[in-house]
Design a protein around this motif. Sequence first.
Motif, short mmCIF file in Angstrom:
data_model
loop_
_atom_site.label_atom_id
_atom_site.label_comp_id
_atom_site.label_asym_id
_atom_site.label_seq_id
_atom_site.Cartn_x
_atom_site.Cartn_y
_atom_site.Cartn_z
N LEU A 72 0.84 -1.12 0.11
CA LEU A 72 0.06 -0.07 -0.01
C LEU A 72 0.87 1.20 0.00
CD1 LEU A 72 -2.72 -0.90 2.67
CD2 LEU A 72 -3.20 -0.61 0.15
N ILE A 73 2.19 1.08 0.58
CA ILE A 73 3.00 2.26 0.58
C ILE A 73 3.02 3.09 -0.72
CG2 ILE A 73 5.31 3.17 1.05
CD1 ILE A 73 5.21 1.34 3.34
N HIS A 74 3.36 2.33 -1.66
CA HIS A 74 3.55 3.10 -3.23
C HIS A 74 2.24 3.78 -3.45
CE1 HIS A 74 4.82 3.93 -7.31
NE2 HIS A 74 3.79 3.44 -7.65
N THR A 75 0.95 3.28 -3.04
CA THR A 75 -0.14 4.01 -3.38
C THR A 75 -0.52 5.30 -2.51
OG1 THR A 75 -1.44 1.89 -4.08
CG2 THR A 75 -2.67 3.73 -3.39
N TYR A 76 0.13 5.15 -1.19
CA TYR A 76 0.25 6.22 -0.24
C TYR A 76 0.99 7.54 -0.75
CZ TYR A 76 -2.32 3.21 3.17
OH TYR A 76 -3.18 2.27 3.89
N GLN A 115 8.04 0.12 6.86
CA GLN A 115 6.58 0.77 7.01
C GLN A 115 6.51 2.17 7.33
OE1 GLN A 115 5.37 -3.26 9.32
NE2 GLN A 115 3.44 -2.15 8.91
N VAL A 116 7.63 2.75 7.33
CA VAL A 116 7.64 4.16 7.74
C VAL A 116 7.92 5.10 6.33
CG1 VAL A 116 9.00 6.10 9.01
CG2 VAL A 116 8.74 3.58 10.02
N LEU A 117 6.99 5.92 6.16
CA LEU A 117 7.01 6.74 5.18
C LEU A 117 7.54 8.18 5.65
CD1 LEU A 117 3.62 6.42 3.67
CD2 LEU A 117 5.74 6.29 2.28
#
Length: 224
Positions: A72-76, A115-117
């Motif tokens: 999901l991170i890329h989408t975020y 998992q850290v942006l």
Amino acid sequence: MEESVNIDKALEIIKKNIALIIGSMVVVGVLAALVTYFIMTPKYESETQMLVSSPGDAVVVDSENIETNLQLIHTYREIMLSRTILEDVITNLELDETVKELSKRISVTNQEQSQVLSIRVIDESAEEAVAISNEIAEAFQERIVDIMYVDNLSIYAPASVGPDMEPVSPQPLLNIAIGLFSGLMLGLILAFARDHFDKSVRNESEVRNILDLPVVGSITRIED
């Protein structure tokens, strides 16, 4: 043999024009320092970190949940840099710039398998950079619930202005080093160009090299 002669010739040209080369280095190096310290505007970088956790009320963090979050991170990242989020930031902070201008100063990254942006913002004001990166995180955290129906993000480490917050640009030592190197290259180019276009003959050896004839006599300069 020819290579040796060419190297000797090059060294001779450098030695003969050493003052020009050093002078060029000093001048360009000083100009680089003046531009760095008196013309270029310092810019600061702030960083706000967000944690992508397990969705909903899940307590158990297993490998499947982590893998889902990583996907999901890329989408975020894409949503975080979208017009919707950035327009909210511009409105909330009353920024006098367009979405396109603001987006150029923002980067959203995450380390591999993390998992850290990290939201990084560059601005001429340290306070403004901090305000923008924190506002992006808050606006995204609020909007993502309506966009993707998830509530699995939290602001892990908000940005703040600290006494150790130094400008990320310009970098004086790097700029001066580039200036000195550029001056060296310019000096060498001028030295070899000067030698190439200089057709004057100064001594007997140059007469022999140019005409390929022996020197049978010379006239000594008579000083007054």
